[in-house]
Design a protein around this motif. Structure first.
Motif, PDB file in Angstrom:
ATOM      1  N   PHE A  43      -3.839  -1.485  -4.937  1.00  0.00           N
ATOM      2  CA  PHE A  43      -4.791  -0.383  -5.084  1.00  0.00           C
ATOM      3  C   PHE A  43      -4.975   0.104  -6.524  1.00  0.00           C
ATOM      4  CE2 PHE A  43      -5.337   4.408  -4.203  1.00  0.00           C
ATOM      5  CZ  PHE A  43      -6.692   4.325  -3.926  1.00  0.00           C
ATOM      6  N   GLU A  82       1.417   4.363  -4.051  1.00  0.00           N
ATOM      7  CA  GLU A  82       1.879   2.970  -4.048  1.00  0.00           C
ATOM      8  C   GLU A  82       3.184   2.833  -4.826  1.00  0.00           C
ATOM      9  OE1 GLU A  82      -1.211   3.699  -3.579  1.00  0.00           O
ATOM     10  OE2 GLU A  82      -1.802   2.283  -2.033  1.00  0.00           O
ATOM     11  N   SER A  89       0.864  -1.175   0.000  1.00  0.00           N
ATOM     12  CA  SER A  89       0.000   0.000   0.000  1.00  0.00           C
ATOM     13  C   SER A  89       0.909   1.237   0.000  1.00  0.00           C
ATOM     14  CB  SER A  89      -0.849  -0.087   1.268  1.00  0.00           C
ATOM     15  OG  SER A  89      -1.593   1.067   1.451  1.00  0.00           O
ATOM     16  N   ALA A  90       0.327   2.415  -0.086  1.00  0.00           N
ATOM     17  CA  ALA A  90       1.116   3.651  -0.005  1.00  0.00           C
ATOM     18  C   ALA A  90       1.519   3.896   1.447  1.00  0.00           C
ATOM     19  CB  ALA A  90       0.277   4.821  -0.501  1.00  0.00           C
ATOM     20  N   THR A 125      -1.986   8.803   0.700  1.00  0.00           N
ATOM     21  CA  THR A 125      -3.199   8.834  -0.131  1.00  0.00           C
ATOM     22  C   THR A 125      -4.128   9.967   0.313  1.00  0.00           C
ATOM     23  OG1 THR A 125      -2.964   6.437  -0.303  1.00  0.00           O
ATOM     24  CG2 THR A 125      -5.012   7.375  -1.116  1.00  0.00           C
ATOM     25  N   ARG A 182     -10.911   2.986  -1.503  1.00  0.00           N
ATOM     26  CA  ARG A 182     -10.048   3.123  -0.324  1.00  0.00           C
ATOM     27  C   ARG A 182      -9.789   1.764   0.317  1.00  0.00           C
ATOM     28  NH1 ARG A 182      -8.661   8.019   1.600  1.00  0.00           N
ATOM     29  NH2 ARG A 182      -6.835   6.792   2.146  1.00  0.00           N
ATOM     30  N   GLY A 183      -8.554   1.574   0.723  1.00  0.00           N
ATOM     31  CA  GLY A 183      -8.184   0.282   1.308  1.00  0.00           C
ATOM     32  C   GLY A 183      -8.005  -0.806   0.260  1.00  0.00           C
ATOM     33  N   GLY A 184      -7.937  -0.383  -1.010  1.00  0.00           N
ATOM     34  CA  GLY A 184      -7.994  -1.331  -2.126  1.00  0.00           C
ATOM     35  C   GLY A 184      -6.751  -2.169  -2.348  1.00  0.00           C
ATOM     36  N   SER A 185      -5.677  -1.935  -1.601  1.00  0.00           N
ATOM     37  CA  SER A 185      -4.542  -2.831  -1.797  1.00  0.00           C
ATOM     38  C   SER A 185      -4.859  -4.230  -1.258  1.00  0.00           C
ATOM     39  CB  SER A 185      -3.251  -2.265  -1.212  1.00  0.00           C
ATOM     40  OG  SER A 185      -3.475  -1.795   0.060  1.00  0.00           O
ATOM     41  N   ASP A 186      -5.835  -4.332  -0.363  1.00  0.00           N
ATOM     42  CA  ASP A 186      -6.327  -5.659   0.027  1.00  0.00           C
ATOM     43  C   ASP A 186      -6.875  -6.392  -1.197  1.00  0.00           C
ATOM     44  OD1 ASP A 186      -5.793  -5.371   2.713  1.00  0.00           O
ATOM     45  OD2 ASP A 186      -7.771  -4.574   3.199  1.00  0.00           O
TER      46      ASP A 186
HETATM   47  N1  ASP Z   1      -3.412   3.644  -0.306  1.00  0.00           N
HETATM   48  C1  ASP Z   1      -4.791   3.297  -0.510  1.00  0.00           C
HETATM   49  C2  ASP Z   1      -5.648   3.941   0.559  1.00  0.00           C
HETATM   50  O1  ASP Z   1      -5.148   4.620   1.435  1.00  0.00           O
HETATM   51  C3  ASP Z   1      -5.005   1.840  -0.585  1.00  0.00           C
HETATM   52  C4  ASP Z   1      -4.771   1.077   0.682  1.00  0.00           C
HETATM   53  O2  ASP Z   1      -4.293   1.607   1.655  1.00  0.00           O
HETATM   54  O3  ASP Z   1      -5.101  -0.118   0.714  1.00  0.00           O
HETATM   55  O4  ASP Z   1      -6.841   3.807   0.513  1.00  0.00           O
END
Ligand code: ASP
Ligand code: MG
Length: 403
Positions: free
Chosen positions: A136, A74, A41-42, A47, A150-154
């Protein structure tokens, strides 16, 4: 030899020191003779900062450029992490999603991965290299950069585990796993060793923000086991997989809660077909999410009361919409924003009678009044006064042998 996916969240790669630490974790997995694919992730905060910058240009910042901008966080993290691995003598390189490519479809800002080209990555992994892939982000069929919400690196990690048929998938984050309830509210909270996707989804939507819910769903559908663990505390975390809990003797796995709910009651609405639809349609049209709903029955088929809950922030808007709604009539609107939803979650309750009764009895003993109840197959939620939340969690945690 196993193929393992390792995903590191923003806080795990939040500074150069932490990136060097993550490199050591990767080295450990590598020493076990595993083939590795790493997703990053970043760096934490990056982000959010990029979003702020886009808003300084325009409130309606172009969505194509938004994705190019946001995905850049990222790129930085992956290059730094790859550099850190090279420094300690491992073979590594970074991969941006378009270089693989990771193909997505759907709207910008919330695209979904539909395919991943495995050829190059597999060749590199088989040659002993460790690819560091940007989470992401993806690329659309029109060759525009996309992001996965958001949170898309999962989502990237789960898709990679799926397309490469990985033997294991580790989600490294800033918590050491999923807990029976929030340790901040109850010191007796314990780490859960195994939890099913369904339970985790119920816990997640109720505030245990460990993973992006849509990624969890994806893992559930594709039967991918996930190990959630802390980057900084060396211990086994929580394993999320299919229906583990059914083998657990405890009917309840965890207790979740929300604090940002508000309750609205419409007194004296007509009890006839179409009333509820007329109430809720304009709310849906205005993106107001309704959660719990109860309607009392009217013995004479005349008038009834409808109570529902929404997010606290929506309360003003919601009341305005109700008042402007010409399709409904009612006597009075009552609202209360000092409420909390407490839920007991557990796949084991399917096979255990009496769970509902035990919950209500335990709350009654502590004189905690319940105003709204809703249930699903593996969850019972009650709405209570916010001031009782700690007490309720404590008594339920004990009642269901989670202490
Ligand atoms: N960097 C992106 C975010 O902050 C993706 C992630 O963290 O999974 O939403
Ligand atoms: Mg993150």
């Amino acid at each position: 030899m196993s193929l393992i996916v390792l995903k590191f969240g923003g806080t795990s790669v939040g500074s150069i020191k932490k990136i060097n630490y993550v490199a050591k974790i990767i080295k450990k997995h590598h020493h076990k003779k595993n083939k590795l694919i790493v997703v990053s992730s970043a760096m934490s905060g990056v982000t959010n900062d990029l979003i702020k910058k886009s808003k300084q240009i325009s409130k309606n910042f172009d969505k194509f450029e938004y994705d190019v901008l946001l995905s850049s966080g990222e790129q930085i993290a992956c290059a730094l992490l790859s550099g850190a691995l090279l420094k300690i003598g491992l073979k590594s390189r970074s991969w941006l999603s378009w270089q693989i490519p990771i193909i997505t479809k759907g709207d910008h800002k919330s695209s979904r991965i539909i395919s991943i080209n495995k050829k190059e990555i597999l060749k590199y992994v088989n040659s002993g290299g460790i690819p560091i892939i940007t989470g992401f982000q993806g690329i659309s069929n029109n060759r525009r950069i996309t992001t996965l919400g958001r949170g898309g690196s999962d989502a990237t990690a789960i898709s990679i585990a799926k397309f490469f048929s990985a033997d294991d998938c580790f989600i490294y984050t800033d918590v050491s796993g999923v807990y029976t309830t929030d340790p901040k509210l109850n010191s007796k909270a314990k780490k859960i060793k195994k939890i099913s996707y369904e339970e985790m989804l119920e816990m997640a939507s109720l505030g245990a923000k460990i993973m992006q819910p849509i990624s969890l769903q994806d893992a559930m559908i594709n039967d991918i086991d996930i190990n959630v663990r802390s980057t900084f505390i060396n211990s086994n975390g929580t394993k999320i997989s299919n229906n583990q809990q059914l083998f657990n003797k405890n009917p309840i796995t965890g207790i979740a809660f929300t604090k940002n709910e508000a309750k609205i009651t419409l007194i004296g609405v007509m009890d006839r077909p179409g009333t509820a639809a007329s109430i809720f349609k304009p709310l849906a049209d205005n993106q107001i999410n309704v959660d719990m709903v109860v309607q009392t029955s009217s013995p004479d088929g005349g008038q009834t009361d409808i109570t529902f809950t929404i997010i606290k922030d929506d309360i003003k808007n919601c009341i305005r919409i109700l008042k402007e709604n010409k399709k409904i009539s009612y006597k009075k609107i009552i609202h209360d924003d000092k409420v909390s939803k407490v839920s007991i979650v557990g796949a084991g309750m399917i096979a255990t009678p009496g769970v509902t009764y035990r919950m209500f009895k335990a709350l009654a003993k502590k004189k905690i009044n319940i105003t709204v109840i809703s249930t699903s197959e593996i969850k019972i939620s009650v709405l209570i006064n916010q001031k009782n939340i700690k007490k309720a969690i404590r008594v339920l945690h004990k009642e269901f042998d989670l202490d």
